[in-house]
Design an enzyme around this catalytic site. Structure first.
Site, mmCIF file in Angstrom:
data_model
loop_
_atom_site.group_PDB
_atom_site.id
_atom_site.type_symbol
_atom_site.label_atom_id
_atom_site.label_comp_id
_atom_site.label_asym_id
_atom_site.label_seq_id
_atom_site.Cartn_x
_atom_site.Cartn_y
_atom_site.Cartn_z
ATOM 1 N N GLN A 73 0.826 -1.203 0.000
ATOM 2 C CA GLN A 73 0.000 0.000 0.000
ATOM 3 C C GLN A 73 0.863 1.256 0.000
ATOM 4 O OE1 GLN A 73 -0.213 -2.590 2.122
ATOM 5 N NE2 GLN A 73 -2.330 -3.000 2.748
ATOM 6 N N GLN A 81 -0.406 -0.246 -5.559
ATOM 7 C CA GLN A 81 -1.546 -0.563 -4.712
ATOM 8 C C GLN A 81 -2.002 0.691 -3.959
ATOM 9 O OE1 GLN A 81 -0.966 -3.939 -2.162
ATOM 10 N NE2 GLN A 81 -2.888 -3.681 -1.074
ATOM 11 N N ASP A 82 -3.329 0.917 -3.940
ATOM 12 C CA ASP A 82 -3.930 2.028 -3.183
ATOM 13 C C ASP A 82 -3.465 3.400 -3.679
ATOM 14 O OD1 ASP A 82 -5.004 -0.029 -1.752
ATOM 15 O OD2 ASP A 82 -4.077 0.479 0.155
ATOM 16 N N ASP A 141 -6.823 -2.536 -5.670
ATOM 17 C CA ASP A 141 -7.639 -1.575 -4.910
ATOM 18 C C ASP A 141 -7.151 -0.147 -5.128
ATOM 19 O OD1 ASP A 141 -8.799 -3.895 -3.845
ATOM 20 O OD2 ASP A 141 -7.551 -3.851 -2.049
ATOM 21 N N ARG A 155 -14.211 -4.815 -5.315
ATOM 22 C CA ARG A 155 -14.534 -5.654 -4.175
ATOM 23 C C ARG A 155 -14.850 -4.723 -3.001
ATOM 24 N NH1 ARG A 155 -8.970 -8.428 -1.767
ATOM 25 N NH2 ARG A 155 -7.648 -6.561 -1.764
#
Length: 318
Positions: free
Chosen positions: A133, A155-156, A179, A236
């Site tokens: 992240q 990520q993120d 994500d 998700r």
């Protein structure tokens, strides 16, 4: 003579700022009022009731930026989106001065707390690489607008953090792996390119509160990327009541036929709201989507208007 040259240069800087209507100019070469973006932010009067425009000249500005909640109506304007880059390299497991993990929220390159923030022609980046992240932009303030901006990370990448915050992204480029668009805010993405990089798995991870009617709406967006076929889900649920809707979007072949993932929780299938309308491209597979997702009718899709989703706010008229 040297004083005359100095004052002539200063006059030219001030003249150019007035000509283009900028309040502050940031330039690494000293041709503006500030050499760093944070210095310009700090110069904005607290609780000013007028827009403060900050023009940022080309360059790579490695700064961990904070736009405080007292700095409202701030407008960033980059000289050119690809070459005006605001970047930093923190990440989730990077240690702070006490030897503790910075965490996902602590990894952001820029924090936006102030309301009515807007940015155009800029790149926001987390340059730490594929290390877990690592947030490029963390947005808490209400009525945040981004136009022709680039969000780079893995990520993120983009954290729409603010509970109750309304956010608008127009003609932007957002890339990442897992994500990489996530958070609890209500956000509308208009004509954006969403680039899914190799090694990823989920485009969105909304955490929409159960009291909020709308979460993410992606309208006329293109999902592109270099990821393998059937490797990504559209979203998700980070929290049980996540809400994400794709309208008129072009989907690459890396989107899995089932479309959505419940994040290993059976109850999420009953509480999350995931929907599509008029998806096109090789990743559009309406007959193969999970049964707990929704394929909107034309009448249902018409209910998703910009001002309805953003609770009366029309960012295109400001």
């Amino acid at each position: 003579m040297k004083y005359l040259i100095f004052f002539c240069c200063l006059f030219n800087v001030l003249l150019s700022q007035r000509a283009f209507g900028y309040d502050f100019v940031v330039a690494q070469d000293g041709s503006g009022q500030f050499r760093t973006v944070q210095a310009a932010i700090d110069a904005v009067p607290d609780f000013r009731k007028k827009v403060t425009t900050i023009f940022i000249k080309k360059g790579i500005y490695k700064e961990k930026l904070v736009l405080a909640g007292t700095k409202n109506l701030v407008h960033f304007i980059g000289e050119e989106a690809r070459t005006t880059i605001l970047t930093y390299d923190d990440y989730n497991q990077k240690k702070n001065r006490f030897g503790e993990d910075k965490g996902t929220s602590g990894s952001a390159s820029i924090y936006i707390f102030g309301t009515d923030f807007s940015a155009e022609n800029l790149t926001f980046q987390n340059s730490s690489g594929p290390v877990g992240q690592a947030v490029a932009v963390w947005v808490a303030g209400d009525k945040a607008r981004f136009k022709n901006c680039r969000f780079l990370g893995f990520q993120d990448t983009l954290y729409t953090y603010g509970y109750g915050s309304r956010q608008y992204y127009q003609d932007c480029y957002i890339e990442g792996t897992t994500d990489f668009i996530f958070g609890s805010s209500t956000a509308w993405f208009e004509r954006c390119e969403i680039f899914c990089k190799k090694g990823g798995s989920f485009v969105t991870a909304a955490s929409t509160p159960d009291t909020t009617r709308y979460g993410y709406v992606l309208n006329h967006c293109r999902l592109t990327g270099n990821a393998p076929a059937n490797s990504y889900a559209l979203g998700r649920p980070w929290r049980s009541y996540a809400k994400t809707v794709y309208l008129h979007c072009e989907l690459g072949n890396f989107i899995r036929p089932e479309g959505w993932d419940p994040w290993d929780k059976e109850e999420n299938k009953r509480t999350a709201y995931y929907a599509e309308y008029n998806s096109t491209g090789p990743g559009a597979a309406p007959k193969q989507r999970v049964p707990w997702a929704h394929l909107l009718t034309p009448q249902e899709a018409q209910q998703y208007t910009l001002t309805t989703v953003l609770r009366g706010w029309d960012p295109t008229k400001e």
